[in-house]
Each structure stands twice: as C-alpha cells, then as structure tokens.
Motif scaffolding. Structure first.
Motif: not given
Length: 292
Positions: A116-143
């Motif tokens: 549901g939410s974005a993956a916020y990194d307080a150290d870098t002050q960035t938000s991850t909106l998506g990741t891919a894991e080895g071509g098998l799984k995609v995570i979509l944030y901020n839904i």
C-alpha cells in the motif's frame, strides 16, 4: 561405556511405555486442509492473471514477503482491484500486442506483490516504488494512492508505469545480456547510492536520462527503456535539448544500443512499443475500473 548403554536402554523402555497407552487415535486431521475461500477479486485474478500468464498477484498482507527494514502498509482491496486492471491493460497487454502472449507467459515474473505505501529510506531520503527479484517477483509499492491519480498520466507514469517497465527491463537483460559497449560510454560517471544527490539537469548533461540512471549500468539501461516508452517524442526531444550537445550525444549512443538490443534479442521495435504503451495509457480514463 556400560553406564551410557544402560541409560539408552532405560530411555528406550520409557518410550515404549509411553507409546503403549490406551488413548484412542482420532481419524480426523488436526490441520485445516480446506482451500481458502476465493472472493470475486480472487476469481477475477485466476481468470485474468493465473490462467493466461501464470502470474500470482499477492495483495493480501504477508509481512514475510516484504523488506522488513521499511515501515509499510497493506494494499487496500479496492486499490488492488484498480491496480490489477491497469497493469493488465497498460503493461501485459501492451507487450502482448507487440510480441504476443507467449512472450509474456515465458518472461513475465511469476509473482507480483502489492504494497500500500512507498518504501521510504530515511537515510537517503528516497522512496522505492518497485523492485524486481531475480526475474521471479516484482514488488509494486504505493498502491493506495492509485485512486487519487487516475486522471493524471504524469503521476501514473512516475509512480507506476515507469516502475513496471523499468523492472521488466531488468528481467529481459538478466535473461539475455546487453552489449558491454553500453557501460563503456560513461564509465566514470556512475556514482552508486549517491545518485540521489544529482539534479535532473546535471544527470542529463552527463549523459543520463534520470539521476537514478547514474547508480550503475543496469539501472542506466532500464531507465532509458522505461523513460522512452512512457513519454512522447516531444518529451524526449526536450530531454535531449536540456542535456546539451555532449549529454545528448552520450544519451543517443546509449539509446541506439538499447534499441538494437530490443530488436535483435527480442524482436521488439521500441518505437512501436512506445506507441502502444502511450495509446493504452491515454485509454485508462475509458476503462470501467470500478467493476470487475
């Protein structure tokens, strides 16, 4: 040695005594073996994702599936319904139209996780909106913000479409590597995690379409694909103009490698793909997203 043998005999006899009791063994399993009931959305996902593409959409919260270093929120049911329909129309079916459904069945990730939410990194002050894991799984944030942005293609691009195409680009190049000539164009300009300290204009002048592209060559490669196909030619020409003569030359050199890679490795014309993606994006407003 005899003492230890004696202990073992006593232990074995104890086990025998315990097992030989008169308790009746029930023939009913103590475990729940019933398959969980499927709601209407689950049935829709079976018909539109599992059967045609062999993709599992995970929208119900399972913390073990996520990165626990972030504070995350579950995806809402209604937002998940909308997102699933948009992904199918703008991403899966765009590639179906260009490369055929067998292409997506073969190379698409087998699991897509909604958060549901974005993956916020307080150290870098960035938000991850998506990741891919080895071509098998995609995570979509901020839904959970999808409903607020249905009529804003720029926000949809920034939050979702750009991410989806970016992550799928990783799957493609992890399957068939691109030319090593690509990373030789701007070898000394990759800055790793410090990419977030770069302004857009600075990145452009150094030969990158976005600051994130300065992380490392694989991100650079994926950013060119996702930036190009989610924006029209006017945007692309404006980006090149902002990059200056030197930056534009470097970006164009990279783009030609990307274009040739998609054509030669996957028989995909990047300009045709962009045309289909942009057309489908413009048609989102005409979709009935409230009813499955």
């Amino acid at each position: 040695m005899k003492k230890y043998i004696g202990y073992l005999l006593v232990f074995a006899l104890s086990l025998t005594a315990i097992s030989c009791n008169d308790d009746k063994i029930e023939d009913q399993s103590i475990f729940d073996t019933e398959a969980p009931a499927r709601n209407e959305f689950d049935k829709w996902l079976m018909k539109n994702y599992v059967t045609p593409y062999n993709i599992e959409i995970k929208y119900k919260w399972e913390d073990i599936e996520t990165d626990m270093s972030y504070d995350l929120a579950p995806a809402g049911l209604n937002q998940s319904k909308i997102m699933a329909q948009i992904i199918k129309y703008v991403w899966l079916e765009a590639y179906d139209e260009i490369a055929g459904i067998n292409f997506m069945r073969t190379y698409v990730p087998k699991q897509i996780l909604f958060v549901g939410s974005a993956a916020y990194d307080a150290d870098t002050q960035t938000s991850t909106l998506g990741t891919a894991e080895g071509g098998l799984k995609v995570i979509l944030y901020n839904i959970n913000t999808i409903e607020n942005n249905i009529d804003d293609p720029e926000v949809l691009n920034a939050y979702y479409f750009h991410t989806m195409h970016h992550e799928f680009s990783h799957i493609l190049h992890q399957t068939k590597p691109y030319s090593t000539d690509f990373e030789k164009i701007t070898p000394s300009e990759y800055v790793g995690a410090q990419w977030n300290e770069q302004a857009d204009s600075t990145a452009n002048r150094k030969g990158f379409v976005t600051p994130y592209a300065m992380d490392q060559p694989d991100e650079d490669f994926a950013e060119i694909i996702s930036t190009y196909i989610t924006n029209d030619q006017t945007y692309w020409e404006s980006l090149l103009q902002q990059s200056g003569e030197k930056g534009a030359k470097l970006i164009n050199q990279k783009f030609e490698i990307v274009k040739s890679y998609l054509q030669n490795s996957w028989n995909i014309d990047i300009d045709e793909l962009r045309s289909v993606v942009l057309r489908r994006t413009s048609e989102i407003k005409d979709l009935d997203l409230e009813n499955l």
